[in-house]
Design a protein around this motif. Sequence first.
Motif, PDB file in Angstrom:
ATOM      1  N   GLU A 108       0.931   4.128  -2.952  1.00  0.00           N
ATOM      2  CA  GLU A 108       0.471   5.482  -2.646  1.00  0.00           C
ATOM      3  C   GLU A 108       1.264   6.537  -3.399  1.00  0.00           C
ATOM      4  O   GLU A 108       0.790   7.653  -3.579  1.00  0.00           O
ATOM      5  CB  GLU A 108       0.576   5.751  -1.143  1.00  0.00           C
ATOM      6  CG  GLU A 108      -0.446   5.039  -0.298  1.00  0.00           C
ATOM      7  CD  GLU A 108      -1.863   5.507  -0.562  1.00  0.00           C
ATOM      8  OE1 GLU A 108      -2.042   6.619  -1.083  1.00  0.00           O
ATOM      9  OE2 GLU A 108      -2.791   4.743  -0.276  1.00  0.00           O
ATOM     10  N   ARG A 114      -6.709  11.445  -6.472  1.00  0.00           N
ATOM     11  CA  ARG A 114      -7.399  10.183  -6.704  1.00  0.00           C
ATOM     12  C   ARG A 114      -8.485   9.923  -5.667  1.00  0.00           C
ATOM     13  O   ARG A 114      -9.555   9.490  -5.967  1.00  0.00           O
ATOM     14  CB  ARG A 114      -6.383   9.056  -6.681  1.00  0.00           C
ATOM     15  CG  ARG A 114      -6.988   7.687  -6.893  1.00  0.00           C
ATOM     16  CD  ARG A 114      -5.918   6.636  -6.967  1.00  0.00           C
ATOM     17  NE  ARG A 114      -4.967   6.755  -5.890  1.00  0.00           N
ATOM     18  CZ  ARG A 114      -5.219   6.359  -4.640  1.00  0.00           C
ATOM     19  NH1 ARG A 114      -6.384   5.839  -4.328  1.00  0.00           N
ATOM     20  NH2 ARG A 114      -4.308   6.492  -3.692  1.00  0.00           N
ATOM     21  N   ARG A 115      -8.212  10.222  -4.421  1.00  0.00           N
ATOM     22  CA  ARG A 115      -9.202   9.901  -3.398  1.00  0.00           C
ATOM     23  C   ARG A 115      -8.848  10.627  -2.115  1.00  0.00           C
ATOM     24  O   ARG A 115      -7.791  11.209  -1.970  1.00  0.00           O
ATOM     25  CB  ARG A 115      -9.245   8.389  -3.107  1.00  0.00           C
ATOM     26  CG  ARG A 115      -7.999   7.881  -2.378  1.00  0.00           C
ATOM     27  CD  ARG A 115      -8.089   6.400  -2.100  1.00  0.00           C
ATOM     28  NE  ARG A 115      -7.009   5.974  -1.250  1.00  0.00           N
ATOM     29  CZ  ARG A 115      -7.096   5.791   0.062  1.00  0.00           C
ATOM     30  NH1 ARG A 115      -8.225   6.007   0.685  1.00  0.00           N
ATOM     31  NH2 ARG A 115      -6.061   5.399   0.778  1.00  0.00           N
ATOM     32  N   TRP A 155      -3.276   1.554 -10.083  1.00  0.00           N
ATOM     33  CA  TRP A 155      -3.991   0.428  -9.484  1.00  0.00           C
ATOM     34  C   TRP A 155      -4.625  -0.453 -10.553  1.00  0.00           C
ATOM     35  O   TRP A 155      -4.902  -1.632 -10.300  1.00  0.00           O
ATOM     36  CB  TRP A 155      -5.077   0.942  -8.541  1.00  0.00           C
ATOM     37  CG  TRP A 155      -4.544   1.549  -7.285  1.00  0.00           C
ATOM     38  CD1 TRP A 155      -4.275   2.864  -7.061  1.00  0.00           C
ATOM     39  CD2 TRP A 155      -4.204   0.863  -6.068  1.00  0.00           C
ATOM     40  NE1 TRP A 155      -3.794   3.051  -5.792  1.00  0.00           N
ATOM     41  CE2 TRP A 155      -3.748   1.835  -5.151  1.00  0.00           C
ATOM     42  CE3 TRP A 155      -4.254  -0.466  -5.664  1.00  0.00           C
ATOM     43  CZ2 TRP A 155      -3.344   1.517  -3.866  1.00  0.00           C
ATOM     44  CZ3 TRP A 155      -3.852  -0.792  -4.378  1.00  0.00           C
ATOM     45  CH2 TRP A 155      -3.400   0.189  -3.496  1.00  0.00           C
ATOM     46  N   LEU A 203      -6.900  -1.977   0.666  1.00  0.00           N
ATOM     47  CA  LEU A 203      -6.381  -2.215  -0.686  1.00  0.00           C
ATOM     48  C   LEU A 203      -7.531  -2.350  -1.683  1.00  0.00           C
ATOM     49  O   LEU A 203      -7.495  -1.775  -2.773  1.00  0.00           O
ATOM     50  CB  LEU A 203      -5.505  -3.467  -0.679  1.00  0.00           C
ATOM     51  CG  LEU A 203      -4.629  -3.704  -1.911  1.00  0.00           C
ATOM     52  CD1 LEU A 203      -3.363  -4.476  -1.517  1.00  0.00           C
ATOM     53  CD2 LEU A 203      -5.351  -4.477  -3.007  1.00  0.00           C
ATOM     54  N   GLN A 225      -7.491  10.866   1.358  1.00  0.00           N
ATOM     55  CA  GLN A 225      -6.481  10.105   2.090  1.00  0.00           C
ATOM     56  C   GLN A 225      -6.817  10.112   3.579  1.00  0.00           C
ATOM     57  O   GLN A 225      -7.424  11.044   4.092  1.00  0.00           O
ATOM     58  CB  GLN A 225      -5.095  10.737   1.891  1.00  0.00           C
ATOM     59  CG  GLN A 225      -4.663  10.794   0.437  1.00  0.00           C
ATOM     60  CD  GLN A 225      -4.167   9.451  -0.061  1.00  0.00           C
ATOM     61  OE1 GLN A 225      -3.867   8.593   0.743  1.00  0.00           O
ATOM     62  NE2 GLN A 225      -4.084   9.276  -1.336  1.00  0.00           N
ATOM     63  N   SER A 259     -10.312   3.247  -8.134  1.00  0.00           N
ATOM     64  CA  SER A 259      -9.397   3.593  -9.220  1.00  0.00           C
ATOM     65  C   SER A 259      -9.666   2.841 -10.511  1.00  0.00           C
ATOM     66  O   SER A 259      -9.322   3.327 -11.585  1.00  0.00           O
ATOM     67  CB  SER A 259      -7.946   3.326  -8.785  1.00  0.00           C
ATOM     68  OG  SER A 259      -7.641   4.030  -7.612  1.00  0.00           O
ATOM     69  N   GLU A 301     -10.479  -1.072  -1.384  1.00  0.00           N
ATOM     70  CA  GLU A 301     -11.109   0.250  -1.547  1.00  0.00           C
ATOM     71  C   GLU A 301     -10.376   1.045  -2.622  1.00  0.00           C
ATOM     72  O   GLU A 301     -11.002   1.666  -3.494  1.00  0.00           O
ATOM     73  CB  GLU A 301     -11.092   1.001  -0.221  1.00  0.00           C
ATOM     74  CG  GLU A 301     -11.717   2.389  -0.316  1.00  0.00           C
ATOM     75  CD  GLU A 301     -11.198   3.355   0.729  1.00  0.00           C
ATOM     76  OE1 GLU A 301     -11.624   4.523   0.705  1.00  0.00           O
ATOM     77  OE2 GLU A 301     -10.340   2.963   1.544  1.00  0.00           O
ATOM     78  N   ASN A 302      -9.037   1.032  -2.570  1.00  0.00           N
ATOM     79  CA  ASN A 302      -8.245   1.725  -3.592  1.00  0.00           C
ATOM     80  C   ASN A 302      -8.528   1.171  -4.980  1.00  0.00           C
ATOM     81  O   ASN A 302      -8.680   1.922  -5.948  1.00  0.00           O
ATOM     82  CB  ASN A 302      -6.752   1.570  -3.272  1.00  0.00           C
ATOM     83  CG  ASN A 302      -6.293   2.516  -2.197  1.00  0.00           C
ATOM     84  OD1 ASN A 302      -6.110   3.701  -2.429  1.00  0.00           O
ATOM     85  ND2 ASN A 302      -6.106   1.993  -1.005  1.00  0.00           N
ATOM     86  N   LEU A 346       0.818  -1.208   0.000  1.00  0.00           N
ATOM     87  CA  LEU A 346       0.000   0.000   0.000  1.00  0.00           C
ATOM     88  C   LEU A 346       0.852   1.258   0.000  1.00  0.00           C
ATOM     89  O   LEU A 346       0.567   2.227  -0.709  1.00  0.00           O
ATOM     90  CB  LEU A 346      -0.934  -0.006   1.214  1.00  0.00           C
ATOM     91  CG  LEU A 346      -2.159  -0.925   1.136  1.00  0.00           C
ATOM     92  CD1 LEU A 346      -2.792  -1.113   2.501  1.00  0.00           C
ATOM     93  CD2 LEU A 346      -3.187  -0.352   0.169  1.00  0.00           C
TER      94      LEU A 346
END
Length: 720
Positions: A155, A555-556, A161, A192, A558, A199, A194-195, A151
Amino acid sequence: MAPPRNVVKIAVQMRDAIPQLIQLDQAKPLAAVLKEVCDVWSLPHSERYALQFADGHRRYITENNRMEIKNGSILCLSTAPDREAERLLRGLQSESREGRREALRHLLLLAPDLTFAREVISRDGLQRLGTIIEDGDDLGEVLALALRAFLELMEHGVVSWETLSIPFVRKVVCYVNMNLMDASVQPLALGLLENVTLSSPTLGQLVKSEVPLDRLLVHLQVMNQQLQTKAMALLTALLQGATPAERKHMLDYLWQRNLRQFIYKNIIHSAAPLGDEMAHHLYVLQALMLGLLEPRMRTPLDPYSQEQREQLQALRQAAFEPEGEPVGTGLSADRRRSLCAREFRKLGFSNSNPAQDLERVPPGLLALDNMLYFSRQAPSAYSRFVLENSSREDKHECPFARSSIQLTVLLCDLLHVGEPCSETAQDFSPMFFGQDQSFHELFCVSIQLLNKTWKEMRATQEDFDKVMQVVREQLARTLALKPSSLELFRTKVNALTYGEVLRLRQTERLHQEGTLAPPILELREKLKPELLGLIRQQRLLRLCEGTLFHKISSRRRQDKLWFCCLSPNHKVLQYGDVEEGVGPPTPESLPEQLPVADIRALLTGKDCPHVREKGSGKQNKDICELAFSVSYDHGEEETYLNFIAPSKREFHLWTDGLSALLGNPMGSEQTRLDLEQLLTMETKLRLLELENVPIPEQPPPVPPPPTNFNFCYDCSIAEP
């Protein structure tokens, strides 16, 4: 004689060696500096070594970040990142379990450094970590370390991803679905996934098909706050990636499995405080739940729909036709239509054909849904509302249908129905998790409030917009209190009568307005410098206390935090990363420093580099409003320290404080409000003795001098 500007005095240390105190010439190539340091310690092959910061995350010194070295910095000589990456990757292939564990621990310590991460990734480090994760030989600490290191490396954004393989994702899904699993592994596996879901739409569909909703419900019911948070994060990610129809099906299923009740009882009202990340995910869940209303809100009534015509007739009959006694029996068709049209007008529709009122979007069919829900769930209150107002002859009748349509628009606006989710907001209302059909139930309370306020204002049809403004204020003030239940909301909003709203408005106006008499204005101008100095002192003290900031990427959202504060002597900004759940660190423990003297300028909003990189989407508007940066000297280049304030108030406090440090005026809205409040208080204190004394617009005229000054005391005459 002072050293040149590009020369800094530093210490370099190495294990089992006497530290060196050197003057580092920033103009000299880093390879040459390393050669000189190695020569002092008689170390051959200087290319095998590198310099690192001794504190913090022990980042490697490169040509790109070498200007961060300041006077007094402590560096350490260590193995070069490429050689260290090779050594640790060999350790991952060790036959010894302890050897693999130590290699992973060391890899995890260095993974936050971008230079080291690139070396690991270029040597297929992600693939080797992926092999450990896929093999799953050790489901305990080794697997947790491998997931965390994976992870951390991802990052950095060096690898997308979307490049992850389907077998790898399926293996991580297995860890989520296993019953007997180490408590440290499943939160990482959920994070993981969730990412991946956020993405990659393709892999997101795989996760959605492989992770049952029931499994996420199991994780949410475990009394482990970290596991609950990550399970909720994956759940909201899956909901966001679903189509509207899929989202409705998923939410219906979750509600059938009593997720709403569990969230309300065991998460919102848990003994443990609610974390920022969980609050954000509950906000997203609430927004998605209310978003299911958007299709009805955007759909106008179809006058040719038999179902919708029947719903309108049911609304009329519930008000005017007692059960079992249909009106119009034995009448002709024309007479019956005329009677129905008159009853629809009594019901509060502006037109005899109610379909014309409901063609407006918003609120469209959502207004009809609300009226039907009210008539069925509270038939007595509905009949009383309609009959009480339809039988009045004094022009004070409150139109039910018109009020319902406008109230639905108002509620949709206050609750942001149909708007995209914010990336950082945490503004959820516990009430929506404590009640089924929460929006319709809220409407039932609000429409009765509107009728009550209408009576208190003794309003007529011409006052309709004024009544709606008062109701909007009543609802907005009560929602801002975040009542924990609908009953508490009902109690608070009914206590906020029209008279109380007027009193609050008057109080706020008195706080905001001051008298305009010239003597008072002159007094206020004289008080301003002193009070601005007081505000400046408060802002600098706030900076010294420090603030936790979130790290935001394009991206999202954090969940990483970093802390920044001003040193007590107001000369240095100190900052560094911190773990979530840990209290604010002491200034001495923060690894990074930025001298205030090096700061060039303060940037806010769209001028900030990290806002320009994120683009101009609707979802970034709230980040743009909270973003600020400081530019500072980084050798011959200009570098930025970027912030995203946790709230609008913190944004104002920090921008004011930084402006004060730079000698610029504090121009925030918060400074204006604070100054106005202090000026009002100080002025009132100065004028306490003049209460009820009229202050003239102009000062009284100065009288002419006397014709003689014989009344003056002669000090030269001695008393006997």
